[in-house]
Structures are given as C-alpha cells and as structure tokens.
Scaffold this motif. Structure first.
Motif, PDB file in Angstrom:
ATOM      1  N   GLY A  34      76.379  60.381  69.146  1.00  0.00           N
ATOM      2  CA  GLY A  34      76.555  61.337  70.026  1.00  0.00           C
ATOM      3  C   GLY A  34      76.955  61.106  71.489  1.00  0.00           C
ATOM      4  O   GLY A  34      77.802  61.556  72.008  1.00  0.00           O
ATOM      5  N   LYS A  49      69.370  58.074  59.710  1.00  0.00           N
ATOM      6  CA  LYS A  49      70.341  59.281  60.300  1.00  0.00           C
ATOM      7  C   LYS A  49      70.200  59.484  61.619  1.00  0.00           C
ATOM      8  O   LYS A  49      71.164  59.687  62.405  1.00  0.00           O
ATOM      9  CB  LYS A  49      70.101  60.522  59.307  1.00  0.00           C
ATOM     10  CG  LYS A  49      70.728  60.463  57.986  1.00  0.00           C
ATOM     11  CD  LYS A  49      70.506  61.950  57.428  1.00  0.00           C
ATOM     12  CE  LYS A  49      71.029  62.042  55.976  1.00  0.00           C
ATOM     13  NZ  LYS A  49      70.846  63.117  55.277  1.00  0.00           N
ATOM     14  N   ARG A  50      68.820  59.706  62.028  1.00  0.00           N
ATOM     15  CA  ARG A  50      68.745  60.309  63.481  1.00  0.00           C
ATOM     16  C   ARG A  50      69.103  59.063  64.345  1.00  0.00           C
ATOM     17  O   ARG A  50      69.704  59.383  65.596  1.00  0.00           O
ATOM     18  CB  ARG A  50      67.186  60.301  63.664  1.00  0.00           C
ATOM     19  CG  ARG A  50      66.534  61.457  63.344  1.00  0.00           C
ATOM     20  CD  ARG A  50      65.114  61.974  63.910  1.00  0.00           C
ATOM     21  NE  ARG A  50      64.263  60.900  63.633  1.00  0.00           N
ATOM     22  CZ  ARG A  50      63.392  61.020  62.277  1.00  0.00           C
ATOM     23  NH1 ARG A  50      63.783  62.146  61.623  1.00  0.00           N
ATOM     24  NH2 ARG A  50      62.595  59.954  61.934  1.00  0.00           N
ATOM     25  N   ARG A  51      68.933  57.690  64.016  1.00  0.00           N
ATOM     26  CA  ARG A  51      69.378  56.702  64.817  1.00  0.00           C
ATOM     27  C   ARG A  51      71.067  56.613  64.814  1.00  0.00           C
ATOM     28  O   ARG A  51      71.604  56.380  66.091  1.00  0.00           O
ATOM     29  CB  ARG A  51      68.782  55.397  64.142  1.00  0.00           C
ATOM     30  CG  ARG A  51      69.276  54.133  65.305  1.00  0.00           C
ATOM     31  CD  ARG A  51      68.477  54.390  66.574  1.00  0.00           C
ATOM     32  NE  ARG A  51      68.893  53.158  67.245  1.00  0.00           N
ATOM     33  CZ  ARG A  51      69.030  53.308  68.413  1.00  0.00           C
ATOM     34  NH1 ARG A  51      68.991  54.319  69.187  1.00  0.00           N
ATOM     35  NH2 ARG A  51      69.519  52.046  69.194  1.00  0.00           N
ATOM     36  N   ARG A  71      63.826  54.021  55.849  1.00  0.00           N
ATOM     37  CA  ARG A  71      63.701  55.439  55.749  1.00  0.00           C
ATOM     38  C   ARG A  71      64.903  56.011  56.259  1.00  0.00           C
ATOM     39  O   ARG A  71      65.613  55.959  57.143  1.00  0.00           O
ATOM     40  CB  ARG A  71      62.687  56.182  56.457  1.00  0.00           C
ATOM     41  CG  ARG A  71      61.325  55.725  55.975  1.00  0.00           C
ATOM     42  CD  ARG A  71      60.069  56.517  56.405  1.00  0.00           C
ATOM     43  NE  ARG A  71      60.293  58.024  56.714  1.00  0.00           N
ATOM     44  CZ  ARG A  71      59.854  58.400  57.711  1.00  0.00           C
ATOM     45  NH1 ARG A  71      59.031  58.155  58.563  1.00  0.00           N
ATOM     46  NH2 ARG A  71      60.405  59.930  57.748  1.00  0.00           N
ATOM     47  N   ASP A  82      66.029  59.349  56.879  1.00  0.00           N
ATOM     48  CA  ASP A  82      65.643  60.419  57.740  1.00  0.00           C
ATOM     49  C   ASP A  82      65.819  59.572  59.192  1.00  0.00           C
ATOM     50  O   ASP A  82      66.455  59.920  60.177  1.00  0.00           O
ATOM     51  CB  ASP A  82      64.826  61.325  57.639  1.00  0.00           C
ATOM     52  CG  ASP A  82      63.308  60.794  57.428  1.00  0.00           C
ATOM     53  OD1 ASP A  82      63.473  59.601  56.992  1.00  0.00           O
ATOM     54  OD2 ASP A  82      62.346  61.158  57.998  1.00  0.00           O
ATOM     55  N   GLU A  83      65.129  58.476  59.199  1.00  0.00           N
ATOM     56  CA  GLU A  83      64.958  57.705  60.337  1.00  0.00           C
ATOM     57  C   GLU A  83      66.379  57.225  61.061  1.00  0.00           C
ATOM     58  O   GLU A  83      66.907  56.989  61.899  1.00  0.00           O
ATOM     59  CB  GLU A  83      63.936  56.689  60.245  1.00  0.00           C
ATOM     60  CG  GLU A  83      63.681  55.428  61.364  1.00  0.00           C
ATOM     61  CD  GLU A  83      62.648  54.534  60.996  1.00  0.00           C
ATOM     62  OE1 GLU A  83      62.804  53.383  61.464  1.00  0.00           O
ATOM     63  OE2 GLU A  83      61.698  54.819  60.408  1.00  0.00           O
ATOM     64  N   GLU A 110      73.095  59.284  64.655  1.00  0.00           N
ATOM     65  CA  GLU A 110      73.275  60.356  65.451  1.00  0.00           C
ATOM     66  C   GLU A 110      73.185  60.008  67.014  1.00  0.00           C
ATOM     67  O   GLU A 110      73.807  60.491  67.771  1.00  0.00           O
ATOM     68  CB  GLU A 110      72.759  61.580  64.883  1.00  0.00           C
ATOM     69  CG  GLU A 110      73.093  62.096  63.626  1.00  0.00           C
ATOM     70  CD  GLU A 110      72.236  63.036  63.033  1.00  0.00           C
ATOM     71  OE1 GLU A 110      71.153  63.572  63.822  1.00  0.00           O
ATOM     72  OE2 GLU A 110      72.446  63.912  62.092  1.00  0.00           O
ATOM     73  N   SER A 111      72.276  59.328  67.240  1.00  0.00           N
ATOM     74  CA  SER A 111      71.940  59.070  68.702  1.00  0.00           C
ATOM     75  C   SER A 111      72.908  57.864  69.397  1.00  0.00           C
ATOM     76  O   SER A 111      72.951  58.039  70.451  1.00  0.00           O
ATOM     77  CB  SER A 111      70.341  58.421  68.838  1.00  0.00           C
ATOM     78  OG  SER A 111      70.194  57.154  68.182  1.00  0.00           O
TER      79      SER A 111
END
Length: 104
Positions: free
Chosen positions: A92, A84-86, A79, A81-82, A88-89
């Motif tokens: 960051g 993308k979050r990973r 997915r 969105d999943e 960014e994590s």
C-alpha cells in the motif's frame, strides 16, 4: 531504495522503511517491452517460506497507465491472514509513493 550487486552478481534492491526496517529483494526478471519486473524476497519483515512479486505498468487507451502489482507467497508456519495483512501494509505505501511521484 538502492540497487546493489550481490556475490553472484545478481541485482539486489535494498529498501529502508521509515521505521528503519531493511528489505532485500533479488531481481528475478525484467522486461522493458512489457514494462515489468519481478523480484524475490531475500530478507525482510515477512515470516514466509517463499515470496515473489511482479510489477507491471499497463498503458491504457486514455493515455494513462495502470499499475499491476501481484504477489505469490507461502506463509510457511505463519497464519495466512496475518501474512496477507502484512503484505498489503507493505505494498500500500509503495503504491501511494508511486502515486505521489507520478500522479494518479
């Protein structure tokens, strides 16, 4: 992280995260004049079909610099969105580490 050479003599960056996860990135481009480098994900915690990133340090008139860190990836069957979050994590903490080392 450490830099190594693989069987094709490419430069590989080996990163060990605090939780023991290993990430391997192949250097795909490097430019001292542009203050940039690019890499491709070889192995790591992202379940993607394709991943490339570029970091560039951009000098400012103030004498400070801005870090540009961009990524392009194909999430494959995962997915978006999943992933993308990973991403960014992962990025960051990398940016925060640079800020701690070199100042904001």
């Amino acid at each position: 992280c450490t830099l190594e050479r693989d069987h094709s003599d490419s430069v590989v960056r080996r990163i060990e995260l605090k939780d023991g996860t290993i990430i391997l990135n192949r250097l795909t481009a490097h430019s001292n004049p542009e203050r940039s480098y690019s890499y491709a994900l070889m192995e790591g915690p992202l379940d993607v079909a394709f991943y490339r990133s570029r970091l560039r340090v951009v000098p400012q008139e103030s004498g400070h610099c801005v870090l540009e860190w961009s990524s392009v990836f194909d999430p494959g069957d995962s997915r978006l969105d999943e992933i993308k979050r990973r991403v960014e994590s992962l990025i960051g903490p990398g940016v925060e580490s640079l800020r701690e080392r070199f100042g904001s």
